[in-house]
Motif scaffolding. Structure first.
Motif, PDB file in Angstrom:
ATOM      1  N   LEU A  67       0.769  -1.441  -0.033  1.00  0.00           N
ATOM      2  CA  LEU A  67       0.238  -0.275  -0.318  1.00  0.00           C
ATOM      3  C   LEU A  67       0.825   0.946  -0.319  1.00  0.00           C
ATOM      4  O   LEU A  67       1.498   1.049   0.604  1.00  0.00           O
ATOM      5  N   ALA A  68       0.122   2.287  -0.306  1.00  0.00           N
ATOM      6  CA  ALA A  68       1.325   3.202  -0.688  1.00  0.00           C
ATOM      7  C   ALA A  68       0.527   4.602   0.182  1.00  0.00           C
ATOM      8  O   ALA A  68      -0.355   5.545   0.321  1.00  0.00           O
ATOM      9  N   PRO A  69       1.165   4.947   1.445  1.00  0.00           N
ATOM     10  CA  PRO A  69       0.405   5.422   2.116  1.00  0.00           C
ATOM     11  C   PRO A  69       0.727   7.062   1.424  1.00  0.00           C
ATOM     12  O   PRO A  69       1.403   7.574   0.855  1.00  0.00           O
ATOM     13  N   GLY A  70       0.149   8.025   1.820  1.00  0.00           N
ATOM     14  CA  GLY A  70      -0.438   9.598   1.154  1.00  0.00           C
ATOM     15  C   GLY A  70       1.194  10.333   1.338  1.00  0.00           C
ATOM     16  O   GLY A  70       1.746  11.046   0.812  1.00  0.00           O
ATOM     17  N   LEU A  71       2.023   9.776   2.547  1.00  0.00           N
ATOM     18  CA  LEU A  71       3.029  10.741   2.763  1.00  0.00           C
ATOM     19  C   LEU A  71       4.017  10.476   1.761  1.00  0.00           C
ATOM     20  O   LEU A  71       4.772  11.780   1.904  1.00  0.00           O
ATOM     21  N   LEU A  72       4.119   9.675   1.029  1.00  0.00           N
ATOM     22  CA  LEU A  72       4.965   9.278  -0.154  1.00  0.00           C
ATOM     23  C   LEU A  72       4.752  10.515  -1.021  1.00  0.00           C
ATOM     24  O   LEU A  72       5.875  10.229  -1.834  1.00  0.00           O
TER      25      LEU A  72
END
Length: 93
Positions: A53-58
């Motif tokens: 999954l790709a957390p938005g902070l990335l």
């Protein structure tokens, strides 16, 4: 396509997720949980189930935490992912 993206938005809402915005097309869908939880922790838990999954902070230069995950629409309707997200919502995510 745009219709598929909108349909995925409906799928995520039925899973109990909150949409950042109603998708009008494009390769990504942004969604979060109905309550404030650590999406980085959720992303780490997902790895144990073979999910990335790709957390938005990335996607922020200062890597500030935000409550959203970014999903690639090509994989966003995966049954394993749907079960995982539903469990997270049911557990208070």
């Amino acid at each position: 396509d745009a219709q598929e993206s909108r349909g995925l938005g409906d799928v995520y809402k039925r899973q109990g997720m909150t949409l950042f915005t109603r998708p009008a097309g494009g390769p990504f869908l942004w969604a979060g949980f109905p309550r404030d939880i650590d999406v980085q922790k959720v992303a780490q838990e997902a790895v144990s189930e073979g999910l990335l999954l790709a957390p938005g902070l990335l996607f922020y230069p200062d890597q500030r935490p935000i409550p959203w995950l970014r999903f690639n629409v090509c994989y966003a309707n995966d049954p394993t992912l749907m079960r995982f997200l539903r469990r997270q919502v049911d557990a208070g995510g």
